[in-house]
Motif scaffolding. Structure first.
Motif, PDB file in Angstrom:
ATOM      1  N   PHE A   1      10.482 -86.090  43.477  1.00 12.52           N
ATOM      2  CA  PHE A   1      11.993 -85.633  43.269  1.00 12.52           C
ATOM      3  C   PHE A   1      12.792 -86.798  43.974  1.00 12.52           C
ATOM      4  CE2 PHE A   1      16.268 -83.503  43.576  1.00 12.52           C
ATOM      5  CZ  PHE A   1      16.546 -83.737  42.408  1.00 12.52           C
ATOM      6  N   SER A   2      12.486 -86.946  45.266  1.00 17.22           N
ATOM      7  CA  SER A   2      13.151 -87.815  46.426  1.00 17.22           C
ATOM      8  C   SER A   2      12.982 -89.337  45.659  1.00 17.22           C
ATOM      9  CB  SER A   2      12.601 -87.833  47.618  1.00 17.22           C
ATOM     10  OG  SER A   2      12.677 -86.694  48.160  1.00 17.22           O
ATOM     11  N   LYS A   3      11.789 -89.613  45.064  1.00 18.01           N
ATOM     12  CA  LYS A   3      11.357 -91.019  44.771  1.00 18.01           C
ATOM     13  C   LYS A   3      12.536 -91.505  43.321  1.00 18.01           C
ATOM     14  CE  LYS A   3       7.532 -92.831  44.580  1.00 18.01           C
ATOM     15  NZ  LYS A   3       5.711 -93.176  44.352  1.00 18.01           N
ATOM     16  N   MET A   4      12.545 -90.162  42.627  1.00 16.40           N
ATOM     17  CA  MET A   4      13.490 -90.541  41.396  1.00 16.40           C
ATOM     18  C   MET A   4      14.808 -90.840  41.928  1.00 16.40           C
ATOM     19  SD  MET A   4      15.661 -88.535  39.316  1.00 16.40           S
ATOM     20  CE  MET A   4      15.614 -86.942  39.803  1.00 16.40           C
ATOM     21  N   LEU A   5      15.060 -89.740  43.031  1.00 14.92           N
ATOM     22  CA  LEU A   5      16.593 -89.913  43.024  1.00 14.92           C
ATOM     23  C   LEU A   5      16.870 -91.416  43.759  1.00 14.92           C
ATOM     24  CD1 LEU A   5      17.274 -86.566  45.026  1.00 14.92           C
ATOM     25  CD2 LEU A   5      18.134 -87.329  42.735  1.00 14.92           C
TER      26      LEU A   5
END
Length: 102
Positions: A35-39
């Motif tokens: 999720f952090s990578k997507m953000l």
């Protein structure tokens, strides 16, 4: 995490988003890291927090997170986060990066 569009919407309305160094590095699990990578990829993040509470259980990982981010997204993004942190400390205004809306 369940509603990426909601995150995009609140950032588009002017909210500033911070994620922790541990989340970027996967210390809080694979789902949080993804999720952090997507953000990050969507240019929705404005700050990376150290989230350091102790040397043993939640150590200072900001440098490691910056190295990781630089290896994937480049130096400019790391500099953006560092500059934003300086603006907060100084109480000065900063420009918010336009997100790509992935």
């Amino acid at each position: 995490m369940k509603n990426k569009e909601k995150v995009q919407e609140i950032v588009a309305r002017g909210a500033l988003l911070q994620i922790t160094a541990g989340s970027v590095l996967g210390k809080n699990g694979r789902k949080i890291k993804a999720f952090s990578k997507m953000l990050l990829k969507g240019q929705l993040v404005h700050f990376i927090a150290s989230d350091a509470h102790s040397l043993r259980h939640r150590p200072f990982l900001l440098g490691n997170a910056y190295e990781y981010i630089e290896s994937i997204y480049g130096t400019a993004l790391v500099n953006y986060f560092k500059e934003n942190a300086q603006h907060v400390l100084k109480g000065s205004e900063f420009n918010v990066m336009d997100s790509k809306r992935s």
